[in-house]
Design an enzyme around this catalytic site. Structure first.
Site, PDB file in Angstrom:
ATOM      1  N   HIS A 128       3.568   0.131  -2.568  1.00  0.00           N
ATOM      2  CA  HIS A 128       3.996  -1.268  -2.608  1.00  0.00           C
ATOM      3  C   HIS A 128       5.521  -1.431  -2.623  1.00  0.00           C
ATOM      4  CE1 HIS A 128      -0.099  -2.377  -2.840  1.00  0.00           C
ATOM      5  NE2 HIS A 128      -0.275  -2.244  -4.144  1.00  0.00           N
ATOM      6  N   HIS A 174      -1.354  -9.681  -3.656  1.00  0.00           N
ATOM      7  CA  HIS A 174      -2.089  -8.753  -4.518  1.00  0.00           C
ATOM      8  C   HIS A 174      -2.744  -9.476  -5.696  1.00  0.00           C
ATOM      9  CE1 HIS A 174      -2.968  -4.993  -6.696  1.00  0.00           C
ATOM     10  NE2 HIS A 174      -2.626  -4.331  -5.602  1.00  0.00           N
ATOM     11  N   SER A 175      -3.353 -10.617  -5.443  1.00  0.00           N
ATOM     12  CA  SER A 175      -4.044 -11.339  -6.511  1.00  0.00           C
ATOM     13  C   SER A 175      -5.319 -10.616  -6.921  1.00  0.00           C
ATOM     14  CB  SER A 175      -4.376 -12.765  -6.062  1.00  0.00           C
ATOM     15  OG  SER A 175      -3.212 -13.541  -5.931  1.00  0.00           O
ATOM     16  N   TYR A 176      -5.569 -10.637  -8.221  1.00  0.00           N
ATOM     17  CA  TYR A 176      -6.805 -10.091  -8.785  1.00  0.00           C
ATOM     18  C   TYR A 176      -7.757 -11.257  -9.050  1.00  0.00           C
ATOM     19  CZ  TYR A 176      -4.556  -5.577 -10.046  1.00  0.00           C
ATOM     20  OH  TYR A 176      -3.917  -4.359 -10.033  1.00  0.00           O
ATOM     21  N   ASN A 223       0.821  -1.196   0.000  1.00  0.00           N
ATOM     22  CA  ASN A 223       0.000   0.000   0.000  1.00  0.00           C
ATOM     23  C   ASN A 223       0.869   1.265   0.000  1.00  0.00           C
ATOM     24  OD1 ASN A 223      -2.459   1.648   0.240  1.00  0.00           O
ATOM     25  ND2 ASN A 223      -3.386  -0.263   0.911  1.00  0.00           N
ATOM     26  N   ARG A 224       0.284   2.394   0.404  1.00  0.00           N
ATOM     27  CA  ARG A 224       0.908   3.703   0.182  1.00  0.00           C
ATOM     28  C   ARG A 224       1.501   4.301   1.445  1.00  0.00           C
ATOM     29  NH1 ARG A 224      -3.534   3.170  -3.120  1.00  0.00           N
ATOM     30  NH2 ARG A 224      -3.099   3.591  -5.329  1.00  0.00           N
ATOM     31  N   GLU A 243      -6.446  -7.355   0.035  1.00  0.00           N
ATOM     32  CA  GLU A 243      -5.111  -7.413   0.632  1.00  0.00           C
ATOM     33  C   GLU A 243      -5.202  -7.305   2.154  1.00  0.00           C
ATOM     34  OE1 GLU A 243      -2.367  -4.562  -1.663  1.00  0.00           O
ATOM     35  OE2 GLU A 243      -4.388  -4.084  -2.360  1.00  0.00           O
ATOM     36  N   ASP A 285     -10.947   1.668  -3.412  1.00  0.00           N
ATOM     37  CA  ASP A 285      -9.520   1.398  -3.192  1.00  0.00           C
ATOM     38  C   ASP A 285      -9.210   1.871  -1.782  1.00  0.00           C
ATOM     39  OD1 ASP A 285      -6.914   0.650  -3.484  1.00  0.00           O
ATOM     40  OD2 ASP A 285      -6.399   2.097  -5.048  1.00  0.00           O
TER      41      ASP A 285
END
Length: 365
Positions: free
Chosen positions: A116, A190-192, A90-91, A329, A264
């Protein structure tokens, strides 16, 4: 190719080559398979989930994670598909944080912020395979050593990612890390996910989502948490009852939705932090597949695939578009080092960072 398989075992592991990067660096892949129709492949680039195949209500097996056909594509057009992200998932605002009185400047790679772990985070690194096991539980453990100063982070950090699959259709991931000097750590997967199938003609916005979260952390226009922890009551972020994702994903009356172009956001998961508990449940009415997300982390970042813009060709030359998949996540809160009221991300020598994640699959008729 090295194979470890036995029909008498509940789950098998197979280690194979998965091509090379453009500079010639070899990439390997380990595939874990059980006897209930589930398999998952993890590649050494980014310790990332490359494929995950599970049956639908009729027994038809599909790959339900987004990704690319070759390892080089993961570097050419990074979307963190399936990756183990870190050092800090994340940020972090402006890429800065202060620890023990010293301010550190991280790599800035997401507008004004660090995302990330920076432009060359754990997702871009080639991890080492430490062990591959078959048996009642098949597993692979990969490791990566991040040197002091990499992407601006202090301390030599040793990280392991263990993926395991048993007779139940549950993928378990355990991340661990140790350091030789005080640092910050936040590692997640971080799977979509598109439960209809990664190459399906429909995306994930029709899926039904439940989040066990009474609160979330609102963000500013650069997607950094404001520091507040707010109730989801009466907002588009209330998924405490099963709700179709697409119902409110374009609710422009919400400033928060406008900031993120959808979802998000970090959700504050109810229950005891440090205890593995159910965070989320996702159901695809079309296929009948159900995904439950369990973890011992305090937060869950839910991302609705807002920046999949139709420019990336994924596996099987399938174009990925906005809303085609969603990301969950389990993690510490974004920008945690800059918010004393958030759970701490500090890791000191002698301590072990850990994040346990379970992705549980089933079907509804």
């Amino acid at each position: 190719m090295t194979a470890m398989a036995s029909s008498a075992l509940a789950a098998d592991a197979q280690r194979t080559s998965f091509g090379k990067l453009n500079d010639g660096t070899p990439i390997e892949k380990v595939t874990l398979t059980n006897d209930h129709g589930m398999s998952v492949s993890i590649m050494t680039l980014g310790a990332a989930v490359h494929t995950l195949k599970v049956p639908d209500r009729k027994g038809h097996i599909d790959d339900v994670v987004l990704g690319y056909d070759t390892p080089a594509e993961y570097l050419a057009d990074p979307q963190y598909f399936g990756a183990s992200v870190g050092r800090f998932a994340n940020r972090i605002a402006k890429g800065k944080f202060t620890l023990d009185g010293k301010t550190y400047q991280l790599d800035v790679n997401d507008g004004p912020n660090s995302l990330h772990g920076g432009a060359d985070g754990f997702d871009k690194r080639v991890w080492k395979i430490d062990s591959v096991k078959s048996g009642p539980i098949a597993s692979v453990t990969m490791s990566y050593d991040s040197p002091d100063g990499q992407e601006g982070y202090p301390g030599d950090l040793h990280v392991t990612a263990t993926y395991s699959l048993g007779k139940e259709n549950t993928l378990k991931i355990v991340y661990k890390a140790t350091t030789d000097k005080p640092t910050i750590v936040n590692i997640s997967n971080h799977s979509y996910w598109n439960l209809s199938g990664a190459q399906a003609t429909v995306g994930a916005m029709h899926d039904i989502l439940t989040l066990n979260a009474s609160h979330f952390t609102p963000i500013d226009s650069t997607l950094i948490p404001t520091g507040k922890i707010e109730s989801v009551e009466g907002t588009p972020f209330d998924f405490r009852k099963p709700t179709r994702i697409g119902l409110r994903v374009r609710d422009g009356s919400s400033e928060q939705i406008r900031y993120a172009h959808g979802y998000d956001h970090n959700f504050v998961i109810d229950g005891q932090v440090g205890k593995v508990r159910q965070m989320a449940r996702l159901e695809d009415p079309k296929s009948g597949r159900v995904l439950e997300i369990w973890s011992d982390a305090p937060g869950l970042q839910f991302y609705s695939g807002n920046f999949l813009d139709g420019t990336m060709l994924g596996k099987g030359q399938h174009l990925y578009r906005e809303g085609d998949a969603v990301v969950f996540e389990p993690q510490l809160f974004p920008d945690a080092p800059n918010h004393p009221n958030f759970p701490s991300a500090t890791l000191n020598p002698g301590q072990t960072y850990s994040n346990t994640i379970e992705f549980k699959f089933s079907t509804e008729k």
